[in-house]
Design an enzyme around this catalytic site. Structure first.
Site, PDB file in Angstrom:
ATOM      1  N   GLU A  10      -0.908  -8.233   5.571  1.00 48.88           N
ATOM      2  CA  GLU A  10      -0.569  -8.233   7.005  1.00 48.88           C
ATOM      3  C   GLU A  10      -1.791  -8.013   7.888  1.00 48.88           C
ATOM      4  O   GLU A  10      -1.712  -8.214   9.099  1.00 48.88           O
ATOM      5  CB  GLU A  10       0.523  -7.192   7.286  1.00 48.88           C
ATOM      6  CG  GLU A  10       0.077  -5.727   7.321  1.00 48.88           C
ATOM      7  CD  GLU A  10      -0.049  -5.057   5.950  1.00 48.88           C
ATOM      8  OE1 GLU A  10      -0.016  -5.788   4.925  1.00 48.88           O
ATOM      9  OE2 GLU A  10      -0.183  -3.818   5.896  1.00 48.88           O
TER      10      GLU A  10
ATOM     11  N   HIS B 180      -3.252  -5.226   1.781  1.00 48.94           N
ATOM     12  CA  HIS B 180      -2.571  -5.457   3.062  1.00 48.94           C
ATOM     13  C   HIS B 180      -2.672  -6.916   3.515  1.00 48.94           C
ATOM     14  O   HIS B 180      -3.500  -7.224   4.364  1.00 48.94           O
ATOM     15  CB  HIS B 180      -3.204  -4.590   4.154  1.00 48.94           C
ATOM     16  CG  HIS B 180      -3.039  -3.127   3.941  1.00 48.94           C
ATOM     17  ND1 HIS B 180      -1.883  -2.458   4.259  1.00 48.94           N
ATOM     18  CD2 HIS B 180      -3.884  -2.191   3.444  1.00 48.94           C
ATOM     19  CE1 HIS B 180      -2.019  -1.172   3.967  1.00 48.94           C
ATOM     20  NE2 HIS B 180      -3.229  -0.990   3.471  1.00 48.94           N
TER      21      HIS B 180
ATOM     22  N   CYS C 116       0.834  -1.207   0.000  1.00 47.35           N
ATOM     23  CA  CYS C 116       0.000   0.000   0.000  1.00 47.35           C
ATOM     24  C   CYS C 116       0.869   1.258   0.000  1.00 47.35           C
ATOM     25  O   CYS C 116       1.437   1.603  -1.031  1.00 47.35           O
ATOM     26  CB  CYS C 116      -0.979  -0.026   1.170  1.00 47.35           C
ATOM     27  SG  CYS C 116      -2.261   1.232   1.027  1.00 47.35           S
TER      28      CYS C 116
END
Lengths: 313, 225
Positions: B191, B189, B91
């Protein structure tokens, strides 16, 4: 090429079906707060100030008509800012823009969402619109940040749909003492919950006046279910680093930037200090030659009736 | 050679750092720990010579670019990437490493030959999740979280497109995951999910960097100098 199946109109249709891209769901709302971590969110009252904040490295700006110290000085009823002001700030910067609604004023919140505000602060800095109820924050695509002084207040707000928590501190004072107190209280409450046996959690939920499920989650993870920032009285790089070392994930600076003698320099220094909060040599360098911090007032001398932090529950 | 085995990494394990100037670096470190990698938080430029791969996390791209400049990362990061260090931007990280942006600012680092548009899908209220099919990621689709996400509007020679979001309504098809050599960029994302497959893919790139003899000799020359 694996992506070939998603090409073309049929692929697009399939992607749409399997994705059901729901805007504004929980992970997306809390996710933006994750992106703000380690960063500084600055109060601004004009597009020019917003640019100064962005250039200094702010991760977001809070658009409002008066900074908290002016609200405190002026008295009267403090409300949501003029949409023209908020839109002007949205147009001036590319970082996310936050704005404040009064506690319980869900129509101000609806207006902020319609303006495209990225985060709504249901804030005790404004005059509360409801003595009993906070906004049902689940009803919005726009995420919310709310103030808290302890774990009960934090988990009640999260239960209502807040996707980010900040300490209340005592806004507009330039005195860090209440932000420190609230950050320590929230973290101490978390440790208390985490270290307690499971059979005690329901009684803790009762005592904290917090949703049981969220108490269980804090017990399991050892942290708040959302990002936890500090706010209310931060006026220097050392203040920001103090809160970061105590254990918050980022800071809001309200009056502390634009009530200082050199706002651009102070903004830049607080951004640096929030990144290198654990490095005293860097902090010493960062703290040099900043001019005067905001004048401030001693928060402990403010009568309880005049405190902003007691607004909401 | 002993320095190569520092930081608690085993000889087989690549040393991975996550840029920790601002953003969701803790989430990347957690994801890496789920696949057995102990990653370090990178806050100082000197740390770059001690890692095989670095992740630039999600965050605010204007802030991260500014902090990278402020703390003198730019030249050293470029030289590490040129000599073969693996790099992954998620991002904001994608924006930071791009060649060029559609916006007037910030000025990206030009570490990957892509042109990027910030906040392509709109403001926060337009952020969303979706399923994504990614080249090189086996098995089910990945759940991709797009938060004020950028997209790749143009790729240079040799840049491989790993995933696209299809054309929907008035928007054309757009690339959201790209790779060239050991440099990876994603609009979304991984994560923020529990799916570690993109992280495993990046660890492979870092392993490659670790066993790259040319890179190692450069590193040794540097340490002698």
């Amino acid at each position: 090429m694996a992506t070939s199946t998603t090409n073309g109109p049929r692929g697009a249709q399939r992607w749409k079906e399997m994705s059901k891209p729901e805007v504004g769901d929980w992970r997306v709302k809390g996710g933006l707060a994750q992106m703000l971590k380690g960063g500084v969110i600055m109060d601004v009252v004009t597009p020019d100030q917003a640019k100064i904040a962005e250039d200094a490295g702010a991760v977001s700006v809070m658009a409002l008509e008066r900074v908290p110290s002016d609200i405190r000085r002026d008295g009267g009823v403090a409300r949501m800012s003029d949409p023209d002001l908020i839109s002007g700030i949205i147009d001036a910067v590319s970082i996310p823009v936050m704005a404040k609604a009064r506690i319980g004023h869900f129509v101000e919140a609806q207006i902020l969402e319609a303006l495209g505000v990225d985060y709504c602060d249901e804030s005790e800095v404004l005059t509360p619109a409801d003595n009993e109820y906070h906004i049902d924050k689940w009803q919005y695509k726009m995420p919310y940040v709310c103030g808290a002084r302890n774990i009960g207040e934090a988990l009640r707000r999260i239960g209502e749909g807040a996707a980010m928590i900040r300490t209340k501190g005592e806004a507009g004072t330039g005195d860090i003492v209440h932000a420190v107190t609230h950050a320590r209280q929230i973290l101490a409450d978390i440790r208390n919950i985490q270290n307690s046996p499971t059979e005690e959690l329901m009684s803790m939920a009762r005592d904290f006046q917090a949703p049981y499920e969220l108490v269980v989650e804090v017990h399991r993870t050892g942290k708040l279910p959302v990002v936890n920032f500090a706010a209310g009285g931060i006026a220097t790089p050392a203040d920001a680093a103090l809160l970061m070392q105590i254990g918050v994930e980022g800071v809001f600076v309200g009056s502390g930037i634009f009530k200082s003698s050199n706002p651009a320099k102070m903004a830049d220094a607080i951004v640096r200090a929030t990144t290198h909060f654990n490095d005293p040599d860097m902090l010493a360098e960062i703290s040099r030659g900043l001019g005067d911090a905001m004048p401030g007032i001693e928060a402990n001398k403010i009568p309880v009736a005049d405190q902003l932090q007691t607004r909401g529950w | 050679m002993s320095s190569l085995n520092g930081d608690g990494a085993t000889p087989q394990q690549p040393r991975i750092g996550v840029l920790a100037l601002q953003g969701d670096f803790a989430e990347h470190i957690h994801m890496l720990s789920e696949i057995g990698i102990t990653a370090v938080e990178v806050r100082k430029v000197q740390q770059l010579s001690e890692i095989d791969g670095m992740i630039i996390p999600g965050g605010e791209s204007t802030t991260i670019v500014k902090l990278l400049g402020m703390f003198d990362f730019v030249d050293e990061l470029r030289s590490q990437v040129e000599s073969g260090m693996a790099l992954w931007g998620t991002c904001a990280g994608m924006i930071v490493i791009a060649r060029e942006l559609a916006d007037p600012y910030p000025t990206p680092l030009n570490l990957l030959d892509i042109r990027v548009a910030r906040n392509y899908f709109g403001r926060q209220v337009d952020s969303f999740e979706s399923e994504l099919e990614i080249d090189g990621v086996e098995g089910d689709h990945m759940r991709a979280v797009f938060i004020r996400a950028p997209i790749v509007i143009d790729t240079g020679i040799g840049v491989e497109i790993l995933a696209r979001v299809p054309a929907i309504d008035d928007r054309p098809e757009q690339a959201v995951a790209v790779k060239k050599g050991r440099v990876l960029a994603t609009s979304f994302h991984p994560e923020l999910t529990r799916d570690t497959r993109m992280h495993s893919l990046f660890v492979e790139l870092a392993e490659e960097a670790r066993s790259d003899s040319v890179r190692r000799s450069t590193e040794e020359t540097r340490s002698i100098v």
